[in-house]
Every structure is written in C-alpha cells, then in structure tokens.
Design a protein around this motif. Structure first.
Motif, PDB file in Angstrom:
ATOM      1  N   UNK A   1      -1.216   5.857  10.038  1.00 35.20           N
ATOM      2  CA  UNK A   1       0.169   6.001   9.570  1.00 35.20           C
ATOM      3  C   UNK A   1       0.320   7.328   8.836  1.00 35.20           C
ATOM      4  N   UNK A   2       1.521   7.892   8.861  1.00 39.09           N
ATOM      5  CA  UNK A   2       1.737   9.209   8.261  1.00 39.09           C
ATOM      6  C   UNK A   2       1.675   9.141   6.740  1.00 39.09           C
TER       7      UNK A   2
ATOM      8  N   UNK B   1       0.797  -1.235   0.000  1.00 41.97           N
ATOM      9  CA  UNK B   1       0.000   0.000   0.000  1.00 41.97           C
ATOM     10  C   UNK B   1       0.829   1.284   0.000  1.00 41.97           C
ATOM     11  N   UNK B   2       1.891   1.358   0.795  1.00 41.74           N
ATOM     12  CA  UNK B   2       2.696   2.568   0.823  1.00 41.74           C
ATOM     13  C   UNK B   2       3.356   2.862  -0.508  1.00 41.74           C
TER      14      UNK B   2
ATOM     15  N   UNK C   1      -2.077   1.917   4.287  1.00 39.96           N
ATOM     16  CA  UNK C   1      -1.430   3.225   4.239  1.00 39.96           C
ATOM     17  C   UNK C   1      -2.490   4.248   3.870  1.00 39.96           C
ATOM     18  N   UNK C   2      -2.174   5.513   4.170  1.00 44.12           N
ATOM     19  CA  UNK C   2      -3.133   6.575   3.875  1.00 44.12           C
ATOM     20  C   UNK C   2      -2.409   7.786   3.296  1.00 44.12           C
ATOM     21  N   UNK C   3      -3.138   8.528   2.470  1.00 46.09           N
ATOM     22  CA  UNK C   3      -2.617   9.768   1.896  1.00 46.09           C
ATOM     23  C   UNK C   3      -3.590  10.884   2.253  1.00 46.09           C
TER      24      UNK C   3
ATOM     25  N   UNK D   1       6.606  10.339   1.290  1.00 46.89           N
ATOM     26  CA  UNK D   1       6.635   8.918   1.631  1.00 46.89           C
ATOM     27  C   UNK D   1       5.374   8.558   2.416  1.00 46.89           C
ATOM     28  N   UNK D   2       4.976   7.302   2.309  1.00 47.71           N
ATOM     29  CA  UNK D   2       3.733   6.847   2.917  1.00 47.71           C
ATOM     30  C   UNK D   2       4.009   5.637   3.799  1.00 47.71           C
ATOM     31  N   UNK D   3       3.867   5.849   5.092  1.00 46.88           N
ATOM     32  CA  UNK D   3       4.121   4.775   6.057  1.00 46.88           C
ATOM     33  C   UNK D   3       2.979   3.757   6.032  1.00 46.88           C
TER      34      UNK D   3
END
Length: 224
Positions: free
Chosen positions: A135-136, A77-78, A114-116, A147-149
């Motif tokens: 997550x950030x 996902x990230x 993961x999220x944006x 970046x996507x944690x």
C-alpha cells in the motif's frame, strides 16, 4: 543474526531476531512491536529510524511507545502511521524513519497493514514465498499531510509472515530488490528443511543478515 525472542500472543506465534551493526558502538534505531490488543487482536510492526546514536535511539523509543498507545486505543494502521508522521514533522530538526505495521485479527485470520516507506512484508505458504503488494505511504518525517493507505489479506493456517528492516536485506553494490529476493530464497529453503511445528524457528535461523554495517531486525509471525 544474534538475539532471538519467541513468544505466543493472542493466538499468534511470534519470533524475532535482532542484531546491532558490527562496527557501531552507538545504539541504533531499529525496533519491533508485538502487542496484544483489547478484543484479542495483535499489532505487529517493525521500524527503522535513520542514523545511530542517542537521537536515533530516543526517537525509536518514542515511536514505539506512541504506536503502542495508538494501537491500544483502537486506531487502524494507516491512522497510526499518519500520527507518527505528524509527530516527526513537528520536530525542528529533520528526523526520518520507515515502518510497517499490521493488525492481525485471529477471529477471521485477517491482517490489515500499512507502510511508511518500508520494505514489503513476505508471506510464506505451502512452500511458496511471496512479496505482499505494498500500500502507498512515504517515509515518516517528510510531509505532515502524508496519507497512508491500507491493505488486507486473509492469513491461512500454516502461513508465515515476515517483517524486517533494511539491515537484513541491504547489500553493497546490489539493488535492494536483490536483497529481498535473497531473503525470499532463505525462507524458501527453510520451509523445505524444517520439521513439523518448527517453520518459524527455522525461518529465523536460515535468514542471512546481509549488511553487517547496519542494525537488523526480523520478525516472523504465524497463527497457532
């Protein structure tokens, strides 16, 4: 909320409700994804492209197709969100979107997500409804180097996961957290009154759409 879709994918029962803005004659940018993956996993996601009209709808279709392609290729996902972000950042005109996506693995009942810049996933279990830790990850289309944690949980038998766009929870003159709490309360009530085997359907039925001026998408998923 209006349109309802229910299906079973790789051992996961999924239901979706989608509604367009009451005033809008134009297409919007809200979308969802429920895609079976090689090896038996499932990709679950919702997203929201800012604005209405043909540009938002076209971008929505492109993001959804790109996410599907990357998930089928095995990306996590990230990595998927980072790729979608770069895609939007390359455009000559600024286009912003938010999204949350998770890979559910029925083999061990794990969800990696993961999220944006998107709203948090809700998890309903044994009469309780909680907001998952976020997550950030900033919104798509802002910074090409973002970046996507990722985060990971085990989804127990009987758990219900909910992903949604801001049209479900956003309210005039109220903080977005209050709208999320309203959805939590809706789902909590649904769990109390639902018949055995009807938790997912009842949760979707009890969710109140709080902003009729915006598109709204709500996805609920539970392991079978």
């Amino acid at each position: 909320m209006a349109m309802a879709v229910r299906e079973q994918v790789n051992g996961v029962r999924v239901g979706v409700r989608y509604a367009v803005a009451d005033h809008a004659g134009e297409l919007g940018g809200d979308w969802y994804l429920c895609t079976p993956l090689p090896g038996g996993d499932v990709m679950l996601a919702v997203g929201d492209v800012m604005g209405h009209g043909r540009p938002a709808a076209t971008t929505m279709v492109q993001l959804r197709a790109a996410m599907t392609r990357l998930a089928l290729a095995g990306d996590d996902p990230g990595t998927i969100l980072a790729a979608l972000n770069r895609m939007l950042c390359r455009r000559p005109v600024t286009t912003l979107a938010t999204a949350v996506c998770g890979r559910f693995r029925p083999a061990d009942h794990s969800l990696t997500w993961s999220r944006a810049g998107h709203l948090p996933i809700l998890r309903a279990t044994h009469g309780r409804v909680n907001v998952l830790a976020q997550p950030s990850g900033m919104a798509l289309g802002v910074d090409p180097g973002a970046r996507y944690a990722s985060a990971r949980i085990v989804v127990e038998a009987g758990d219900l996961l909910l992903m949604y766009t801001d049209g479900v929870v956003e309210q005039r003159d109220r903080a977005i957290d209050q709208g999320v709490q309203g959805l939590v309360d809706d789902v909590r009530l649904a769990l109390r009154v639902s018949a055995p085997g009807e938790r997912l359907r009842t949760a979707l039925d009890y969710a109140h759409r709080r902003n009729p001026d915006d598109d709204a998408c709500l996805l609920a998923a539970e392991p079978v």
